[in-house]
Design a protein around this motif. Structure first.
Motif, PDB file in Angstrom:
ATOM      1  N   LEU A 222       0.830  -1.202   0.000  1.00 26.13           N
ATOM      2  CA  LEU A 222       0.000   0.000   0.000  1.00 26.13           C
ATOM      3  C   LEU A 222       0.872   1.263   0.000  1.00 26.13           C
ATOM      4  CD1 LEU A 222      -2.572   1.658   0.255  1.00 26.13           C
ATOM      5  CD2 LEU A 222      -2.579   1.159   2.715  1.00 26.13           C
ATOM      6  N   ILE A 223       1.909   1.273   0.805  1.00 22.31           N
ATOM      7  CA  ILE A 223       2.789   2.446   0.854  1.00 22.31           C
ATOM      8  C   ILE A 223       3.500   2.643  -0.480  1.00 22.31           C
ATOM      9  CG2 ILE A 223       4.853   3.398   1.956  1.00 22.31           C
ATOM     10  CD1 ILE A 223       3.851   2.020   4.567  1.00 22.31           C
ATOM     11  N   SER A 224       3.920   1.537  -1.099  1.00 24.09           N
ATOM     12  CA  SER A 224       4.542   1.642  -2.427  1.00 24.09           C
ATOM     13  C   SER A 224       3.563   2.211  -3.448  1.00 24.09           C
ATOM     14  CB  SER A 224       5.023   0.260  -2.890  1.00 24.09           C
ATOM     15  OG  SER A 224       6.062  -0.211  -2.074  1.00 24.09           O
ATOM     16  N   ALA A 225       2.323   1.726  -3.406  1.00 21.97           N
ATOM     17  CA  ALA A 225       1.299   2.233  -4.324  1.00 21.97           C
ATOM     18  C   ALA A 225       1.034   3.714  -4.067  1.00 21.97           C
ATOM     19  CB  ALA A 225       0.019   1.421  -4.172  1.00 21.97           C
ATOM     20  N   PHE A 226       0.982   4.083  -2.792  1.00 20.87           N
ATOM     21  CA  PHE A 226       0.729   5.488  -2.456  1.00 20.87           C
ATOM     22  C   PHE A 226       1.846   6.380  -2.986  1.00 20.87           C
ATOM     23  CE2 PHE A 226       1.061   9.173   0.345  1.00 20.87           C
ATOM     24  CZ  PHE A 226      -0.210   9.687   0.213  1.00 20.87           C
ATOM     25  N   TRP A 227       3.087   5.895  -2.972  1.00 26.31           N
ATOM     26  CA  TRP A 227       4.196   6.681  -3.518  1.00 26.31           C
ATOM     27  C   TRP A 227       3.930   7.022  -4.986  1.00 26.31           C
ATOM     28  CZ3 TRP A 227       7.637   5.979  -7.537  1.00 26.31           C
ATOM     29  CH2 TRP A 227       8.722   6.868  -7.584  1.00 26.31           C
ATOM     30  N   HIS A 228       3.427   6.038  -5.761  1.00 23.83           N
ATOM     31  CA  HIS A 228       3.093   6.294  -7.169  1.00 23.83           C
ATOM     32  C   HIS A 228       1.968   7.326  -7.274  1.00 23.83           C
ATOM     33  CE1 HIS A 228       5.621   3.213  -8.989  1.00 23.83           C
ATOM     34  NE2 HIS A 228       5.210   2.356  -8.071  1.00 23.83           N
ATOM     35  N   VAL A 229       0.954   7.190  -6.426  1.00 23.44           N
ATOM     36  CA  VAL A 229      -0.168   8.125  -6.446  1.00 23.44           C
ATOM     37  C   VAL A 229       0.309   9.533  -6.119  1.00 23.44           C
ATOM     38  CG1 VAL A 229      -2.356   8.745  -5.325  1.00 23.44           C
ATOM     39  CG2 VAL A 229      -1.862   6.348  -5.872  1.00 23.44           C
ATOM     40  N   ARG A 230       1.188   9.603  -5.129  1.00 25.02           N
ATOM     41  CA  ARG A 230       1.653  10.920  -4.656  1.00 25.02           C
ATOM     42  C   ARG A 230       2.463  11.667  -5.723  1.00 25.02           C
ATOM     43  NH1 ARG A 230       2.130  15.098  -3.680  1.00 25.02           N
ATOM     44  NH2 ARG A 230       2.666  16.252  -1.796  1.00 25.02           N
ATOM     45  N   GLN A 231       3.012  10.940  -6.686  1.00 28.11           N
ATOM     46  CA  GLN A 231       3.738  11.600  -7.771  1.00 28.11           C
ATOM     47  C   GLN A 231       2.798  12.358  -8.701  1.00 28.11           C
ATOM     48  OE1 GLN A 231       7.163  11.308  -7.347  1.00 28.11           O
ATOM     49  NE2 GLN A 231       6.294  10.150  -5.612  1.00 28.11           N
ATOM     50  N   GLN A 232       1.502  11.987  -8.676  1.00 31.92           N
ATOM     51  CA  GLN A 232       0.554  12.565  -9.620  1.00 31.92           C
ATOM     52  C   GLN A 232      -0.472  13.502  -8.985  1.00 31.92           C
ATOM     53  OE1 GLN A 232      -0.925  10.030 -12.799  1.00 31.92           O
ATOM     54  NE2 GLN A 232       0.351   8.333 -12.084  1.00 31.92           N
ATOM     55  N   MET A 233      -0.697  13.372  -7.689  1.00 37.92           N
ATOM     56  CA  MET A 233      -1.659  14.268  -7.055  1.00 37.92           C
ATOM     57  C   MET A 233      -1.355  14.407  -5.574  1.00 37.92           C
ATOM     58  SD  MET A 233      -5.160  11.950  -6.856  1.00 37.92           S
ATOM     59  CE  MET A 233      -6.066  13.303  -6.100  1.00 37.92           C
ATOM     60  N   ARG A 234      -1.792  15.490  -5.001  1.00 36.09           N
ATOM     61  CA  ARG A 234      -1.619  15.737  -3.574  1.00 36.09           C
ATOM     62  C   ARG A 234      -2.656  14.932  -2.809  1.00 36.09           C
ATOM     63  NH1 ARG A 234      -0.296  19.881   0.188  1.00 36.09           N
ATOM     64  NH2 ARG A 234       0.493  18.628   1.936  1.00 36.09           N
ATOM     65  N   CYS A 235      -2.203  14.107  -1.880  1.00 33.75           N
ATOM     66  CA  CYS A 235      -3.105  13.332  -1.033  1.00 33.75           C
ATOM     67  C   CYS A 235      -2.308  12.832   0.163  1.00 33.75           C
ATOM     68  CB  CYS A 235      -3.733  12.168  -1.798  1.00 33.75           C
ATOM     69  SG  CYS A 235      -2.548  11.039  -2.527  1.00 33.75           S
ATOM     70  N   ARG A 236      -2.996  12.210   1.103  1.00 29.68           N
ATOM     71  CA  ARG A 236      -2.358  11.712   2.313  1.00 29.68           C
ATOM     72  C   ARG A 236      -2.886  10.318   2.641  1.00 29.68           C
ATOM     73  NH1 ARG A 236      -3.399  17.590   4.828  1.00 29.68           N
ATOM     74  NH2 ARG A 236      -1.318  18.518   4.537  1.00 29.68           N
ATOM     75  N   LEU A 237      -2.103   9.577   3.386  1.00 32.66           N
ATOM     76  CA  LEU A 237      -2.447   8.209   3.769  1.00 32.66           C
ATOM     77  C   LEU A 237      -2.337   8.072   5.281  1.00 32.66           C
ATOM     78  CD1 LEU A 237      -2.959   5.146   3.208  1.00 32.66           C
ATOM     79  CD2 LEU A 237      -0.462   4.924   2.864  1.00 32.66           C
ATOM     80  N   VAL A 238      -3.393   7.544   5.899  1.00 33.17           N
ATOM     81  CA  VAL A 238      -3.405   7.255   7.334  1.00 33.17           C
ATOM     82  C   VAL A 238      -3.650   5.762   7.511  1.00 33.17           C
ATOM     83  CG1 VAL A 238      -4.587   7.633   9.533  1.00 33.17           C
ATOM     84  CG2 VAL A 238      -4.214   9.556   7.974  1.00 33.17           C
ATOM     85  N   ILE A 239      -2.755   5.093   8.242  1.00 31.40           N
ATOM     86  CA  ILE A 239      -2.895   3.663   8.524  1.00 31.40           C
ATOM     87  C   ILE A 239      -3.096   3.507  10.026  1.00 31.40           C
ATOM     88  CG2 ILE A 239      -1.848   1.380   8.375  1.00 31.40           C
ATOM     89  CD1 ILE A 239      -0.142   2.403   6.062  1.00 31.40           C
TER      90      ILE A 239
END
Length: 375
Positions: A222-239
């Motif tokens: 999930l963190i790896s996927a979020f890194w890809h997402v974060r390259q394209q848009m501003r967002c945050r992840l809470v686990i």
């Protein structure tokens, strides 16, 4: 032990330790109590690190046997049941407490109805067990002893099939009852405020994930996927959650440069408030029996992405009809799905689908099986 009125139903487990299972027990206990029954929660040992002891429903006794080891468990369980004489015992975890409950009933000196419930995915334990481990020789014993229970219940169809295969019993002996998840309390708890600044910033969407920080949940993907997402848009992840992989995950977050966008706040007594306010919930597990958080998110109106792992998420999402399914351990596919749902919010899940996951429906199905023993 303080004086306790004889219970109708005893929920029996090794300890309070597994968030999803514990919440299921609490929901059922509350519903049974509301229907005029007297439930009781019984555990072999008290887990001093479990945050769930403080969440035991008011009016439901919580009793610790203080039993470590097979012999102590047999002796103390028999003594407790002979003293309290419940009409029914529901074992709530896969393992030796189930086998002990079956054996104890043979020489308890009175009759009670015995139900075994399966909340895990047994084949994972079977495949990972070594010949010298107790878990390895548990399965032949389960093959012999499980059929002596009055009822065997699995929390998903996939779990039922897996259990029947692993312990080699007739699958017709196993009943599938989905977990009691959706109720008024869930909806109300979703409205509570959260003490996390990210959920008060409407300009930056928050992705939520919930679960123990362990191998099963695969938060690394999930963190790896979020890194890809974060390259394209501003967002945050809470686990939300704690566990043995906290240090590893924290190091991974730092290494990827995500320290300002990924938060590991630990255990939350009310995770539903976070889920309700998130833009998206992601379940990245390698295996799940049902995945309660997926159902909770659907009920709270939060879109869901889940891995198509064995076996519960696909059942909960009706094969992807009510949420996005992605391959296990595939960060690129997960990232693509996250970007899609962060940009376009899907329609809410209909109440007709969620009905099968309501506390009311689940409790009624359990009571149908336990009815011969209850007043």
């Amino acid at each position: 032990m303080e004086k306790i009125e004889a219970p109708h139903i005893v929920f029996y487990a090794r300890s309070l330790y597994n968030g999803g299972v514990d919440r299921v027990v609490f929901n059922l206990a509350e519903e049974f109590l509301s229907r005029g029954l007297r439930p009781l929660i019984l555990v072999d040992v008290d887990n001093p690190y479990s945050p769930f002891k403080d969440l035991v429903p008011e009016g439901v006794p919580y009793v610790v046997l203080g039993a470590k080891g097979m012999i102590a468990r047999l002796v103390k369980l028999r003594a407790f049941l002979r003293k309290m004489r419940p009409q029914a015992v529901m074992c709530t975890g896969f393992g030796f407490p189930n086998l002990c409950a079956i054996v104890v009933r043979w020489f308890a000196g009175f009759r009670f109805r015995l139900m075994l419930t399966e909340h895990c995915f047994p084949s994972v334990d079977h495949e990972n067990a070594k010949p010298w481990q107790a878990r390895y020789w548990f399965f032949p014993l389960a093959h012999f002893l499980y059929p002596f229970a009055d009822n065997i219940v699995a929390v998903s169809k996939g779990t039922a099939t897996d259990l029947a295969k692993v312990i080699n019993i007739d699958p017709r002996r196993i009943t599938c009852i989905y977990n009691p998840i959706v109720n008024d309390g869930l909806i109300e708890s979703g409205k509570a405020p959260v003490d996390h600044a990210w959920f008060h910033d409407p300009d930056v969407p928050v992705v939520i994930a919930i679960g123990r920080l362990e191998h099963q949940k695969d938060f690394g993907t999930l963190i790896s996927a979020f890194w890809h997402v974060r390259q394209q848009m501003r967002c945050r992840l809470v686990i939300l959650g704690d566990g043995g992989e906290r240090e590893m995950l924290s190091a991974m977050i730092d290494r990827l440069g995500l320290s300002n966008d990924v938060s590991l706040p630990g255990f939350a007594p009310n995770p539903h408030a976070y889920t309700a306010k998130a833009k998206l919930l992601v379940l990245s597990s390698r295996f799940e029996s049902l995945a309660n958080v997926v159902v909770e998110a659907m009920a709270l109106g939060t879109p869901v992405i889940a891995t198509d792992c064995p076996s519960g998420p696909a059942e909960a999402l009706d094969g992807g009809r009510f949420g996005r399914l992605v391959r296990v351990e595939d960060p690129e596919m997960l990232a693509e799905a996250m970007l899609d749902l962060l940009r376009a919010r899907p329609a809410p899940v209909p109440a007709s689908w969620l009905e099968q996951f309501t506390t009311r429906t689940s409790a009624s199905r359990y009571l149908e099986l336990l009815a011969p023993a209850l007043p």
